[in-house]
Design an enzyme around this catalytic site. Structure first.
Site, PDB file in Angstrom:
ATOM      1  N   ASP A   1       6.021   2.615   1.610  1.00  0.00           N
ATOM      2  CA  ASP A   1       4.882   1.592   2.189  1.00  0.00           C
ATOM      3  C   ASP A   1       4.392   2.105   3.283  1.00  0.00           C
ATOM      4  OD1 ASP A   1       3.913  -0.520   3.124  1.00  0.00           O
ATOM      5  OD2 ASP A   1       5.384  -2.040   2.564  1.00  0.00           O
ATOM      6  N   HIS A   2       3.062   2.380   3.316  1.00  0.00           N
ATOM      7  CA  HIS A   2       2.449   2.780   4.278  1.00  0.00           C
ATOM      8  C   HIS A   2       2.430   2.087   5.486  1.00  0.00           C
ATOM      9  CE1 HIS A   2       0.447   6.250   5.819  1.00  0.00           C
ATOM     10  NE2 HIS A   2       0.076   6.780   4.851  1.00  0.00           N
ATOM     11  N   ARG A   3       2.784   0.599   5.230  1.00  0.00           N
ATOM     12  CA  ARG A   3       2.891  -0.036   6.237  1.00  0.00           C
ATOM     13  C   ARG A   3       3.938   0.039   7.472  1.00  0.00           C
ATOM     14  NH1 ARG A   3       2.965  -5.660   3.347  1.00  0.00           N
ATOM     15  NH2 ARG A   3       4.438  -4.454   2.405  1.00  0.00           N
TER      16      ARG A   3
ATOM     17  N   CYS B   1       5.686   3.015   8.077  1.00  0.00           N
ATOM     18  CA  CYS B   1       5.565   4.459   8.563  1.00  0.00           C
ATOM     19  C   CYS B   1       4.361   5.314   8.195  1.00  0.00           C
ATOM     20  CB  CYS B   1       6.710   5.302   8.363  1.00  0.00           C
ATOM     21  SG  CYS B   1       6.829   5.782   6.558  1.00  0.00           S
TER      22      CYS B   1
ATOM     23  N   PRO C   1       0.844  -1.296   0.074  1.00  0.00           N
ATOM     24  CA  PRO C   1       0.027  -0.099   0.028  1.00  0.00           C
ATOM     25  C   PRO C   1       0.738   1.065   0.017  1.00  0.00           C
ATOM     26  CG  PRO C   1       0.067  -0.959   2.317  1.00  0.00           C
ATOM     27  CD  PRO C   1       0.744  -1.836   1.310  1.00  0.00           C
TER      28      PRO C   1
END
Length: 462
Positions: A432-434, A436, A259
């Site tokens: 990658d929004h996972r 941070c 994501p």
């Protein structure tokens, strides 16, 4: 009497299971020396020259240029012993048995090097422990061995078949191909193989799956008369294999699993360009702009280690990596590749400049090794060389972030309270929004921009 030994496509390392024959370097009847390169193959990682571990006369080649072979498939046979090693024609080899390339211990030590492909995962001692038997389906007449004549080229034949699954014989070797078909619910008996002797390759399975998805998505059949001739002919089809196929797979996986989000900022690079000019004017090796940007990146990652990480999806864990192995995007005639500079965080600007130059030249020549293209933890993408200002690049899976750099051009800019013409660059960070949130990503990008605008900021962290 000469012994005819079979040399198979060796394990090229890095999890590679197949390679395409690009160019044969020897012909049938040629005399080859131990460890002499005999064929150039292209894998999903790089172009590789494969050396033969035997010295003798080439009696057969298997596979034409452009053919894709799985690891373990026969490449060629070599008559060794007798007069073979002296470079003269081999006589009386018609009854010689074809031994596996792994059974080189049967040959004299002077005719086998043990180094099938140094550094690519195959070693002589381990290979000697097994033999390959050719089933009766491979040669009419049903013997457990294959006979070859050294005096004339042998016809190309299929790789030795493997035991068929319980649901019937299927011409496929790679377990990855079987797993892909099984996971997708595809019956391999309905797939027509494009490999030697109908061998089913990964590309055949992917094509069958794509065709099935297309058929399922099609709302209704179109009468043939209504289809333009150019569409009916299907247009030009370009196989997605080699480097381009590997890139397609990686980008598709990145988009599916990660994501991602992107943030960007414009920065005044005038002082950075001035600092580089001063460095190069002082003498010594020239410093590249990419090297300076790499130095800024590695220091930014030291402050924001969340972005130098990867995600273990199975364990649902973020793995923060101790070293920065910096990849950089390089466009080549063979497609986009991402060479990796090892331990970039410990290198000087001069060392980075030298390594970038070496890897870039290797990329252009197609001589990068699989090791040069794997293990990256963060990617620097200078797409400004294409004359564009910005981009939203796809993350190089399994990394967590990529810094993009646009072209540096004169633009109107407010400098010290007055309008001036300055050298401006757009910087973008895809992350990658996972691993941070936006605050961390924004902090990283702001630090990079501050170092670009005021290189002295970087001195405070050295």
């Amino acid at each position: 009497m000469a012994q005819v030994l079979e040399f198979k496509l060796p394990d090229l390392g890095e999890g590679l299971t197949e390679a395409e024959i690009v160019r044969w370097l020897v012909n049938v009847g040629d005399v080859v020396a131990i460890d002499q390169p005999v064929v150039e193959v292209e894998t999903a990682k790089a172009m590789v020259e494969v050396p033969c571990p035997y010295g003798g006369v080439v009696t057969a080649r298997f596979g034409e240029e452009g053919t894709e072979l799985p690891v373990g498939a026969p490449l060629l046979t070599v008559a060794v012993g007798g007069t073979a090693s002296s470079g003269t024609a081999v006589s009386g080899a018609a009854g010689a048995s074809v031994a596996s390339g792994a059974s080189a211990g049967d040959a004299e030590s002077s005719e086998y090097s043990g180094n099938v492909l140094v550094g690519y995962g195959t070693a002589g001692p381990a290979a000697r422990r097994r033999r390959v038997r050719h089933e009766s389906t491979a040669v009419a007449g049903g013997g457990g061995r294959t006979e070859a004549k050294a005096a004339a080229p042998a016809p190309a034949r299929a790789p030795a078949p493997v035991p068929a699954p319980v649901d019937g014989p299927v011409p496929v070797i790679s377990p990855l191909v079987r797993k892909l078909a099984r996971d997708k619910g595809l019956d391999l008996r309905e797939v027509r193989g494009s490999g030697p002797a109908g061998l089913i390759l990964r590309a055949d399975v992917e094509s069958a799956l794509a065709a099935a998805e297309t058929a399922a998505a099609r709302p209704a059949p179109v009468p043939a008369a209504a289809v333009p001739a150019v569409v009916a002919e299907g247009g030009e089809r370009v196989p997605l294999r080699g480097v381009r196929g590997a890139v397609a797979d990686k980008l598709s996986r990145s988009r599916t699993e990660i994501p991602d989000a992107t943030c960007w900022v414009d920065a005044d690079a005038t002082e950075l360009m001035g600092a580089r000019a001063a460095m190069n004017a002082a003498g010594g090796p020239k410093i590249s702009l990419l090297a300076l940007l790499a130095r800024i990146c590695t220091h930014a990652l030291a402050r924001y280690p969340e972005l130098n990480s990867t995600v273990d999806t199975a364990a649902r864990e973020i793995v923060r990596l101790p070293s920065v192995h910096l990849g950089f995007a390089a466009q080549t005639p063979r497609g986009l590749v991402v060479p990796v500079v090892r331990d970039a965080g410990t290198r000087t600007a001069e060392s980075l400049t030298e390594e970038f130059a070496r890897l870039t030249e290797s990329a252009r020549q197609g001589t990068l090794t699989p090791g040069d293209l794997t293990g990256g933890t963060f990617t620097l993408n200078n797409y400004g060389v294409f004359g564009v200002d910005g981009s939203t690049p796809i993350i190089n899976h399994p990394e967590a972030a990529m810094l993009g750099v646009g072209r540096i051009i004169p633009k109107p800019w407010v400098h010290e309270g007055e309008l001036a013409v300055r050298k401006v660059v757009q910087l973008s960070l895809t992350f990658d929004h996972r691993v941070c949130d936006g605050g961390t990503a924004g902090g990283f990008l702001r630090y990079v921009a501050d170092c670009v605008e005021h290189p002295a900021v970087l001195l405070r962290t050295l």
